[in-house]
Design an enzyme around this catalytic site. Sequence first.
Site, PDB file in Angstrom:
ATOM      1  N   CYS A   1      -5.572  -7.608   1.888  1.00  0.00           N
ATOM      2  CA  CYS A   1      -5.198  -8.242   3.151  1.00  0.00           C
ATOM      3  C   CYS A   1      -6.186  -7.862   4.255  1.00  0.00           C
ATOM      4  O   CYS A   1      -6.008  -6.848   4.929  1.00  0.00           O
ATOM      5  CB  CYS A   1      -3.778  -7.829   3.546  1.00  0.00           C
ATOM      6  SG  CYS A   1      -3.234  -8.573   5.100  1.00  0.00           S
TER       7      CYS A   1
ATOM      8  N   CYS B   1      -4.562  -7.666   7.669  1.00  0.00           N
ATOM      9  CA  CYS B   1      -3.819  -6.424   7.902  1.00  0.00           C
ATOM     10  C   CYS B   1      -4.749  -5.231   8.095  1.00  0.00           C
ATOM     11  O   CYS B   1      -4.494  -4.365   8.931  1.00  0.00           O
ATOM     12  CB  CYS B   1      -2.913  -6.116   6.701  1.00  0.00           C
ATOM     13  SG  CYS B   1      -1.863  -7.469   6.181  1.00  0.00           S
ATOM     14  N   ASP B   2      -5.810  -5.162   7.295  1.00  0.00           N
ATOM     15  CA  ASP B   2      -6.581  -3.927   7.173  1.00  0.00           C
ATOM     16  C   ASP B   2      -7.995  -3.953   7.741  1.00  0.00           C
ATOM     17  O   ASP B   2      -8.675  -2.924   7.727  1.00  0.00           O
ATOM     18  CB  ASP B   2      -6.658  -3.518   5.694  1.00  0.00           C
ATOM     19  CG  ASP B   2      -5.282  -3.215   5.121  1.00  0.00           C
ATOM     20  OD1 ASP B   2      -4.376  -2.873   5.907  1.00  0.00           O
ATOM     21  OD2 ASP B   2      -5.113  -3.322   3.894  1.00  0.00           O
TER      22      ASP B   2
END
Length: 188
Positions: free
Chosen positions: A131, A134-135
């Site tokens: 992701c 997300c990251d």
Amino acid sequence: NKYDVIIIGGGAAGMTAAIYTCRKKLKTLIVTIDVGGQNLLTEHEENYPGYMELSGPKLMSIFEDQARKFGADFVFGKANKIEKTPSGFNVSLANSEEYECRALILAYGKVPRSLGVPGEDKFMGRGVSTCATCDAPLFRGKRVAVAGGGNSAIEAAELLSKFATHVYVVHRRDAFRADEVTVEKVRS
């Protein structure tokens, strides 16, 4: 725990189905591990009619609000057993909760594929991620590699380029499969 319809999957397809079933006054339950599915991994939704460059999570929040407005219930968990009954279906969750319905819609989408390389499982969440949305900030100032040549990979490379010092795209074909618009952005 009895419903007219249970939808397994809380992504765009599942929530759209819920909007339609609720509008028909069918008591509807969405069973999902998250709200948004694969769209949660997309930083820019440019191909959804009526919305320009809205993030996947924001768009899915709109879907959720609309599904709830029409009356959809949400249960967070993983469906691990479905049984046909004389009156419909029985859906069992991993946490032992059970729900009954007359009709069942499977809209569980897909999950990121594993590469099957040594260390992938060991380092998941510790340098290996599925992701970028997300990251990406975790890779600030680092060199990163993205595996794949489709839309998800090229969009991840574009996002990571805002944080990482170098982004390498590793894929097995002689051309990218991603939309040409996205490929052009990354090349520029």
